[in-house]
Design a protein around this motif. Structure first.
Motif, PDB file in Angstrom:
ATOM      1  N   VAL A 154       0.834  -1.197   0.000  1.00 45.45           N
ATOM      2  CA  VAL A 154       0.000   0.000   0.000  1.00 45.45           C
ATOM      3  C   VAL A 154       0.874   1.255   0.000  1.00 45.45           C
ATOM      4  CG1 VAL A 154      -1.673   1.350   1.340  1.00 45.45           C
ATOM      5  CG2 VAL A 154      -1.932  -1.129   1.138  1.00 45.45           C
ATOM      6  N   LEU A 155       1.894   1.286   0.843  1.00 46.04           N
ATOM      7  CA  LEU A 155       2.720   2.482   0.969  1.00 46.04           C
ATOM      8  C   LEU A 155       3.593   2.722  -0.257  1.00 46.04           C
ATOM      9  CD1 LEU A 155       3.840   2.272   4.705  1.00 46.04           C
ATOM     10  CD2 LEU A 155       2.238   3.899   3.686  1.00 46.04           C
ATOM     11  N   HIS A 156       4.118   1.657  -0.848  1.00 47.99           N
ATOM     12  CA  HIS A 156       5.018   1.842  -1.993  1.00 47.99           C
ATOM     13  C   HIS A 156       4.357   2.608  -3.145  1.00 47.99           C
ATOM     14  CE1 HIS A 156       8.449   0.853  -4.649  1.00 47.99           C
ATOM     15  NE2 HIS A 156       7.504   0.817  -5.583  1.00 47.99           N
ATOM     16  N   PRO A 157       3.162   2.211  -3.602  1.00 49.48           N
ATOM     17  CA  PRO A 157       2.541   2.982  -4.689  1.00 49.48           C
ATOM     18  C   PRO A 157       2.216   4.418  -4.302  1.00 49.48           C
ATOM     19  CG  PRO A 157       1.055   1.264  -3.881  1.00 49.48           C
ATOM     20  CD  PRO A 157       2.385   0.990  -3.286  1.00 49.48           C
ATOM     21  N   LEU A 158       1.827   4.655  -3.050  1.00 50.47           N
ATOM     22  CA  LEU A 158       1.562   6.025  -2.614  1.00 50.47           C
ATOM     23  C   LEU A 158       2.842   6.846  -2.644  1.00 50.47           C
ATOM     24  CD1 LEU A 158      -0.811   5.361   0.418  1.00 50.47           C
ATOM     25  CD2 LEU A 158      -1.451   6.381  -1.772  1.00 50.47           C
ATOM     26  N   ARG A 159       3.929   6.269  -2.151  1.00 55.05           N
ATOM     27  CA  ARG A 159       5.204   6.985  -2.143  1.00 55.05           C
ATOM     28  C   ARG A 159       5.675   7.309  -3.549  1.00 55.05           C
ATOM     29  NH1 ARG A 159       7.427   2.658   2.157  1.00 55.05           N
ATOM     30  NH2 ARG A 159       6.975   3.778   4.099  1.00 55.05           N
ATOM     31  N   GLN A 160       5.617   6.318  -4.427  1.00 51.84           N
ATOM     32  CA  GLN A 160       6.133   6.569  -5.764  1.00 51.84           C
ATOM     33  C   GLN A 160       5.243   7.556  -6.518  1.00 51.84           C
ATOM     34  OE1 GLN A 160       6.596   2.838  -7.807  1.00 51.84           O
ATOM     35  NE2 GLN A 160       4.485   2.740  -8.502  1.00 51.84           N
ATOM     36  N   ALA A 161       3.949   7.553  -6.226  1.00 56.33           N
ATOM     37  CA  ALA A 161       3.059   8.529  -6.859  1.00 56.33           C
ATOM     38  C   ALA A 161       3.392   9.946  -6.399  1.00 56.33           C
ATOM     39  CB  ALA A 161       1.602   8.193  -6.540  1.00 56.33           C
ATOM     40  N   ILE A 162       3.659  10.130  -5.113  1.00 57.27           N
ATOM     41  CA  ILE A 162       4.001  11.453  -4.593  1.00 57.27           C
ATOM     42  C   ILE A 162       5.320  11.942  -5.178  1.00 57.27           C
ATOM     43  CG2 ILE A 162       4.671  12.718  -2.511  1.00 57.27           C
ATOM     44  CD1 ILE A 162       2.657  10.930  -0.974  1.00 57.27           C
ATOM     45  N   VAL A 163       6.345  11.097  -5.153  1.00 49.90           N
ATOM     46  CA  VAL A 163       7.648  11.489  -5.693  1.00 49.90           C
ATOM     47  C   VAL A 163       7.526  11.809  -7.183  1.00 49.90           C
ATOM     48  CG1 VAL A 163       9.975  10.660  -6.236  1.00 49.90           C
ATOM     49  CG2 VAL A 163       8.994  10.243  -3.976  1.00 49.90           C
ATOM     50  N   ALA A 164       6.858  10.947  -7.932  1.00 50.21           N
ATOM     51  CA  ALA A 164       6.721  11.159  -9.371  1.00 50.21           C
ATOM     52  C   ALA A 164       5.966  12.445  -9.678  1.00 50.21           C
ATOM     53  CB  ALA A 164       6.016   9.963 -10.010  1.00 50.21           C
ATOM     54  N   ASP A 165       4.910  12.729  -8.913  1.00 51.57           N
ATOM     55  CA  ASP A 165       4.112  13.913  -9.213  1.00 51.57           C
ATOM     56  C   ASP A 165       4.852  15.196  -8.858  1.00 51.57           C
ATOM     57  OD1 ASP A 165       1.587  15.081 -10.121  1.00 51.57           O
ATOM     58  OD2 ASP A 165       1.380  15.744  -8.045  1.00 51.57           O
ATOM     59  N   VAL A 166       5.617  15.194  -7.788  1.00 49.34           N
ATOM     60  CA  VAL A 166       6.408  16.381  -7.444  1.00 49.34           C
ATOM     61  C   VAL A 166       7.380  16.715  -8.576  1.00 49.34           C
ATOM     62  CG1 VAL A 166       8.237  17.227  -5.917  1.00 49.34           C
ATOM     63  CG2 VAL A 166       6.192  16.167  -4.945  1.00 49.34           C
ATOM     64  N   VAL A 167       8.016  15.698  -9.140  1.00 47.36           N
ATOM     65  CA  VAL A 167       8.942  15.914 -10.252  1.00 47.36           C
ATOM     66  C   VAL A 167       8.180  16.290 -11.520  1.00 47.36           C
ATOM     67  CG1 VAL A 167      10.737  14.863 -11.687  1.00 47.36           C
ATOM     68  CG2 VAL A 167      10.627  14.336  -9.244  1.00 47.36           C
ATOM     69  N   ALA A 168       7.025  15.684 -11.731  1.00 45.00           N
ATOM     70  CA  ALA A 168       6.226  15.970 -12.929  1.00 45.00           C
ATOM     71  C   ALA A 168       5.794  17.433 -12.965  1.00 45.00           C
ATOM     72  CB  ALA A 168       5.003  15.059 -12.971  1.00 45.00           C
ATOM     73  N   ARG A 169       5.382  17.965 -11.830  1.00 43.83           N
ATOM     74  CA  ARG A 169       4.964  19.368 -11.786  1.00 43.83           C
ATOM     75  C   ARG A 169       6.116  20.285 -12.146  1.00 43.83           C
ATOM     76  NH1 ARG A 169       1.892  20.954  -6.486  1.00 43.83           N
ATOM     77  NH2 ARG A 169       3.818  20.245  -5.536  1.00 43.83           N
ATOM     78  N   ALA A 170       7.308  19.975 -11.602  1.00 42.95           N
ATOM     79  CA  ALA A 170       8.485  20.792 -11.907  1.00 42.95           C
ATOM     80  C   ALA A 170       8.923  20.643 -13.358  1.00 42.95           C
ATOM     81  CB  ALA A 170       9.639  20.414 -10.975  1.00 42.95           C
ATOM     82  N   SER A 171       8.579  19.524 -13.966  1.00 41.25           N
ATOM     83  CA  SER A 171       8.961  19.258 -15.363  1.00 41.25           C
ATOM     84  C   SER A 171       7.948  19.796 -16.357  1.00 41.25           C
ATOM     85  CB  SER A 171       9.141  17.751 -15.574  1.00 41.25           C
ATOM     86  OG  SER A 171      10.125  17.229 -14.713  1.00 41.25           O
TER      87      SER A 171
END
Length: 400
Positions: A154-171
């Protein structure tokens, strides 16, 4: 002190006193939270910092919520205010992450039960998580790094979604791409839920059957999503390609370089980062600094260089949620990314003599000229880590 020394706080400054509660949120010049509305000013030093470096939003003095703002002084989550999302009174990063985790766990239960109507629930989790990141990205990152309250599946997909989205917004990803990205990060492993649960507890190597199931899970996950009615090509492709590598060493099809789409490349990097900073039964976690260095050095060989550089730039070598040792001998929790500063904001956990820091103390390391000497894994620190107060939010429910 002369009241004319306080123009930055828009008329609030001359009335502030030690021991009094703030009538509004106060931010620094880069829009990061210094002290939240309703918190008491604890010392003369903190008062001076608020008076000389603090900013408030126009019209915020009597607001119970943070209003939408077009100016540069915004909630520390930044894009939240520009999008017009008010930060609710009583906002709790801990409760937001737990709500997402509970909803995702219920979605997994439906998938295990063989139900194929899980897609609306999954979209709701994705929207709820995106709203959390929009409201306060630093708190979302911090909670993602720290939480151990749910199973890793449960935590792994939530973590990777948060990290990916933070980078996506900056990109500069579009809203549609962000939706596809978060959805893919949340659902990439739904084709191996039982296997994932077993692997999280397993300290030995994989059996042949497990290795085969692991290799096939991207296709299985994509198939489950199609059967549930998903027709988003970027989402599906990212699920299929999140274990591929630029050099062709990934799986399930050994896709190479330019053939891997942008959304897939970012989910791939977030997945690797989160996996390495998370402890497993067969190995301890690595520190964020170690992992980011590895991703950076392997960029253009296995991972897209653009996103490897961006993840280092956006998270920093000490992302929110990292426990660090200061040159003073103190132990602190990183709460806000450095931005244009050389050092991040931290929340003091332990004094130099080893005793717990009982009173909340937030530190601007750049202003103080204090260096970080090392980082710890959260499980190596025995001092309790606050879940809301470290990011400037109250652990108390909002007043009625």
């Amino acid at each position: 002190m002369n009241p004319h020394d306080y123009p930055a706080i828009l008329g609030v400054g001359p009335n502030l006193r030690v021991g009094e509660r703030l009538p509004c949120d106060v931010y620094d010049e880069e829009g990061r939270l210094l002290l939240r509305r309703g918190q008491r000013i604890s010392s003369e030093r903190q008062l001076r910092r608020l008076l000389h470096g603090g900013r408030v939003q126009q019209g915020a003095r009597s607001q119970a919520r943070v209003p939408a703002t077009q100016g540069r002084f915004a909630h520390p989550g930044g894009p939240a205010v520009r999008r017009g999302y008010p930060v609710p009174e009583g906002f709790s990063p801990c409760e937001r992450l737990h709500a997402c985790a509970q909803a995702l766990q219920r979605t997994h239960d439906r998938i295990r039960a063989g139900e194929r109507d899980f897609l609306p629930r999954l979209r709701q989790v994705a929207e709820r998580l995106r709203r959390f990141i929009d409201l306060d990205a630093d708190a979302a990152l911090g909670m993602a790094h720290l939480s151990r309250a749910y199973p890793e599946q449960v935590l792994h997909p939530l973590r990777q979604a948060i990290v990916a989205d933070v980078v996506a917004r900056a990109s500069g990803f579009s809203e549609a791409c962000r939706n596809s990205l978060i959805g893919a990060a949340l659902s990439a492993d739904i084709g191996m839920l039982e296997l994932r649960a077993a692997l999280d507890r397993q300290a030995t190597g994989l059996s042949q059957a497990q290795r085969r199931a692991l290799t096939e899970h991207p296709e299985r996950s994509a198939q489950l999503l199609r059967e549930a009615g998903l027709d988003d090509p970027d989402w599906l492709r990212a699920v299929m390609e999140h274990h591929e590598r630029l050099d062709g060493s990934g799986y399930p099809h050994g896709v190479r370089a330019e053939a891997i789409c942008e959304v897939s490349g970012l989910v791939m990097l977030a997945d690797v980062y989160v996996a390495m900073v998370t402890p497993r039964a067969h190995r301890p976690a690595r520190t964020s600094k170690e992992v980011l260095r590895k991703l950076f050095t392997e960029a253009d060989q296995r991972y897209p260089a653009r996103y490897a550089q961006q993840i280092v730039r956006e998270l920093g070598i000490y992302p929110p949620g990292t426990v660090v040792g200061l040159e003073t001998g103190e132990v602190a929790l990183v709460t806000r990314r450095a931005g244009k500063r050389t050092q991040p904001w931290v929340y003091l956990l332990q004094r130099a003599d080893g005793r717990r820091q009982l009173r909340a103390v937030e530190r601007n390391l750049t202003e103080e000229g204090v260096e970080i000497r090392r980082s710890y894994r959260p499980e190596d620190i025995k001092v309790p880590i606050p879940e809301n107060t470290a990011w400037g939010y109250s652990d108390m429910p909002p007043s009625s």
